[in-house]
Design an enzyme around this catalytic site. Structure first.
Site, mmCIF file in Angstrom:
data_model
loop_
_atom_site.group_PDB
_atom_site.id
_atom_site.type_symbol
_atom_site.label_atom_id
_atom_site.label_comp_id
_atom_site.label_asym_id
_atom_site.label_seq_id
_atom_site.Cartn_x
_atom_site.Cartn_y
_atom_site.Cartn_z
ATOM 1 N N MET A 33 16.596 43.354 19.399
ATOM 2 C CA MET A 33 17.271 44.657 19.448
ATOM 3 C C MET A 33 17.182 45.343 18.080
ATOM 4 O O MET A 33 17.990 46.223 17.758
ATOM 5 C CB MET A 33 18.726 44.498 19.870
ATOM 6 C CG MET A 33 18.857 43.928 21.279
ATOM 7 S SD MET A 33 20.383 44.372 22.093
ATOM 8 C CE MET A 33 21.573 43.619 20.993
ATOM 9 N N ALA A 35 17.348 45.918 13.917
ATOM 10 C CA ALA A 35 18.228 45.500 12.810
ATOM 11 C C ALA A 35 17.793 44.102 12.377
ATOM 12 O O ALA A 35 18.586 43.167 12.309
ATOM 13 C CB ALA A 35 19.692 45.543 13.208
ATOM 14 N N LEU A 36 16.500 43.998 12.104
ATOM 15 C CA LEU A 36 15.879 42.678 11.927
ATOM 16 C C LEU A 36 16.340 41.999 10.651
ATOM 17 O O LEU A 36 16.661 42.640 9.656
ATOM 18 C CB LEU A 36 14.348 42.838 11.918
ATOM 19 C CG LEU A 36 13.744 43.442 13.185
ATOM 20 C CD1 LEU A 36 12.216 43.470 13.076
ATOM 21 C CD2 LEU A 36 14.167 42.688 14.439
ATOM 22 N N HIS A 37 16.352 40.668 10.722
ATOM 23 C CA HIS A 37 16.686 39.843 9.554
ATOM 24 C C HIS A 37 15.782 38.616 9.588
ATOM 25 O O HIS A 37 14.923 38.483 10.490
ATOM 26 C CB HIS A 37 18.172 39.472 9.557
ATOM 27 C CG HIS A 37 18.653 38.910 10.864
ATOM 28 N ND1 HIS A 37 18.225 37.698 11.356
ATOM 29 C CD2 HIS A 37 19.490 39.412 11.810
ATOM 30 C CE1 HIS A 37 18.797 37.451 12.520
ATOM 31 N NE2 HIS A 37 19.569 38.495 12.841
ATOM 32 N N GLU A 38 15.992 37.727 8.657
ATOM 33 C CA GLU A 38 15.122 36.550 8.518
ATOM 34 C C GLU A 38 15.096 35.698 9.797
ATOM 35 O O GLU A 38 14.091 35.053 10.088
ATOM 36 C CB GLU A 38 15.593 35.745 7.296
ATOM 37 C CG GLU A 38 14.663 34.667 6.829
ATOM 38 C CD GLU A 38 13.216 35.113 6.624
ATOM 39 O OE1 GLU A 38 12.331 34.339 7.033
ATOM 40 O OE2 GLU A 38 12.965 36.225 6.087
ATOM 41 N N HIS A 40 15.110 36.790 12.916
ATOM 42 C CA HIS A 40 14.081 37.384 13.782
ATOM 43 C C HIS A 40 12.677 37.054 13.246
ATOM 44 O O HIS A 40 11.768 36.734 14.013
ATOM 45 C CB HIS A 40 14.213 38.905 13.827
ATOM 46 C CG HIS A 40 15.503 39.408 14.419
ATOM 47 N ND1 HIS A 40 16.468 40.036 13.668
ATOM 48 C CD2 HIS A 40 15.974 39.386 15.679
ATOM 49 C CE1 HIS A 40 17.477 40.390 14.447
ATOM 50 N NE2 HIS A 40 17.208 40.001 15.672
ATOM 51 N N GLY A 150 15.876 32.640 19.977
ATOM 52 C CA GLY A 150 16.634 31.859 19.006
ATOM 53 C C GLY A 150 17.691 31.001 19.695
ATOM 54 O O GLY A 150 18.341 31.448 20.649
ATOM 55 N N ASP A 153 21.593 32.184 20.078
ATOM 56 C CA ASP A 153 22.221 32.705 21.301
ATOM 57 C C ASP A 153 21.937 31.694 22.405
ATOM 58 O O ASP A 153 21.065 31.906 23.252
ATOM 59 C CB ASP A 153 21.651 34.089 21.621
ATOM 60 C CG ASP A 153 21.919 35.064 20.490
ATOM 61 O OD1 ASP A 153 23.032 35.593 20.420
ATOM 62 O OD2 ASP A 153 21.025 35.256 19.640
ATOM 63 N N SER A 189 22.510 40.337 13.296
ATOM 64 C CA SER A 189 22.527 41.778 12.980
ATOM 65 C C SER A 189 23.965 42.254 12.818
ATOM 66 O O SER A 189 24.234 43.217 12.099
ATOM 67 C CB SER A 189 21.851 42.570 14.098
ATOM 68 O OG SER A 189 20.537 42.103 14.294
HETATM 69 P P1 AMP Z 1 18.908 40.181 18.903
HETATM 70 O O1 AMP Z 1 18.116 41.187 18.138
HETATM 71 O O2 AMP Z 1 20.221 39.846 18.291
HETATM 72 O O3 AMP Z 1 18.965 40.487 20.373
HETATM 73 O O4 AMP Z 1 18.081 38.824 18.796
HETATM 74 C C1 AMP Z 1 16.726 38.765 19.146
HETATM 75 C C2 AMP Z 1 16.278 37.329 19.116
HETATM 76 O O5 AMP Z 1 16.468 36.801 17.806
HETATM 77 C C3 AMP Z 1 17.093 36.430 20.059
HETATM 78 O O6 AMP Z 1 16.208 35.474 20.658
HETATM 79 C C4 AMP Z 1 18.059 35.757 19.133
HETATM 80 O O7 AMP Z 1 18.517 34.503 19.590
HETATM 81 C C5 AMP Z 1 17.192 35.603 17.896
HETATM 82 N N1 AMP Z 1 18.022 35.409 16.712
HETATM 83 C C6 AMP Z 1 19.058 36.189 16.288
HETATM 84 N N2 AMP Z 1 19.619 35.658 15.193
HETATM 85 C C7 AMP Z 1 18.931 34.514 14.926
HETATM 86 C C8 AMP Z 1 19.035 33.507 13.924
HETATM 87 N N3 AMP Z 1 19.966 33.545 12.977
HETATM 88 N N4 AMP Z 1 18.159 32.483 13.959
HETATM 89 C C9 AMP Z 1 17.197 32.406 14.912
HETATM 90 N N5 AMP Z 1 17.052 33.327 15.891
HETATM 91 C C10 AMP Z 1 17.903 34.368 15.892
#
Ligand code: AMP
Length: 288
Positions: A33, A35-38, A40, A150, A153, A189
């Site tokens: 979604m 708002a990427l971080h390490e 992602h 990840g 979740d 995020s």
């Molecule tokens: P989101 O953008 O929050 O929907 O997450 C996108 C994907 O990144 C999902 O598969 C999450 O489980 C994964 N993700 C989010 N945070 C982390 C994290 N800290 N470590 C590993 N995967 C993550």
């Protein structure tokens, strides 16, 4: 730095992915979604470890938010996301509009019945229907060989694994470990909503999980004891937990004894921000 291609329509995504497949490339998909971080980026690197063509979707999916949730204020910054992705590889970025994903007249949903019921599903009854529906669309639009999720979740991961299996989707789901800040906070995020004081309180989630894992190593197998210890850590940090529980790793049914591979799951409200975290527990890891 690599070149990035930003795609906004399913038709264009299909065209580009078909070309790459004809060249014999494997297609990896990382749904996000933004708002990427390490965390992602670790999924994107995992995708590159086995796929020459990596598609990262950046889409804040409205159907997985309830009306009172943070859809409107969810952080969006595509330019920044693109900068981060550029540092990893020549990703195909799929950033569709709502009209592209849910055109007028859209009426299909995908629901994974049992796994969607408890934990997050109990508090967010329509959440996993939104997730399963959009992920099915992304899997088929990208025609991916592998999709990377990840463990952060955990329930979402199980829902998506089950969905891919039940619907005979060609996409194989890969589970990737949770990336944490050096002090243990699981990257998210939503961490950017936290004040510095709340961030300190937020550390109680990973601390509670680490304590439960330590208790298991020392021989504790009574889940009520593990849950009480986790709740104590959260309460003493002033954090209100929605749940702090031990469940079967496959079915996510609550466990009373650690007789099977398990997962400790926590969801808690820190200020106005809801955080989730989890840790795999295994009685076989016990240190005697
Ligand atoms: P989101 O953008 O929050 O929907 O997450 C996108 C994907 O990144 C999902 O598969 C999450 O489980 C994964 N993700 C989010 N945070 C982390 C994290 N800290 N470590 C590993 N995967 C993550």
């Amino acid at each position: 730095m690599s070149a990035l291609t930003v795609i906004t329509t399913v038709a264009e995504l299909r065209r580009l992915v078909d070309e790459r497949r004809k060249r014999g490339e494997m297609i990896g998909l990382v749904p996000t979604m933004g708002a990427l971080h390490e965390g992602h980026l670790s999924l994107v690197r995992a995708a590159y470890s086995e796929c020459a063509c990596v598609v990262v979707s950046v889409y804040v999916n409205p159907t997985q938010f309830a009306p009172h949730e943070d859809f409107q204020r969810y952080p969006r910054n595509l330019d920044h996301d693109l900068q981060l992705l550029k540092s990893v590889g020549d990703v195909l970025v799929f950033a569709p509009t709502d009209a592209e994903m849910y055109p007028a007249g859209f009426q299909t949903t995908v629901e994974v019945t049992k796994l969607s019921l408890g934990w997050e599903g109990e508090l967010r009854p329509t959440h996993f229907r939104g997730v399963a529906t959009v992920v099915t669309k992304l899997f088929t639009a990208a025609d991916a060989d592998f999709a990377y999720f990840g463990q952060k979740d955990y329930q979402q991961l199980r829902v998506v694994e089950q969905m891919a299996r039940d619907l005979n989707l060609r996409t194989v789901v890969r589970a990737c470990p949770t990336t944490r800040e050096p002090d243990g906070l699981a990257m998210s995020s939503r961490n950017r909503y936290l004040t510095s004081e709340e961030r300190q309180q937020g550390l109680s989630l990973s601390r509670a999980l680490a304590i439960a894992a330590e208790m298991v190593k020392r021989g504790e197998s009574n889940c009520a004891e593990l849950e009480a210890a986790m709740r104590d850590v959260l309460a003493s940090a002033g954090v209100k937990s929605d749940y702090a529980a031990v469940a079967d790793r496959e079915t996510l049914q609550p466990l009373t004894q650690l007789t099977r591979p398990a997962v400790a799951l926590i969801a808690a409200k820190v200020g106005k921000t809801r955080l989730i975290d989890n840790m795999l527990l295994d009685a076989k890891q016990r240190v005697i």
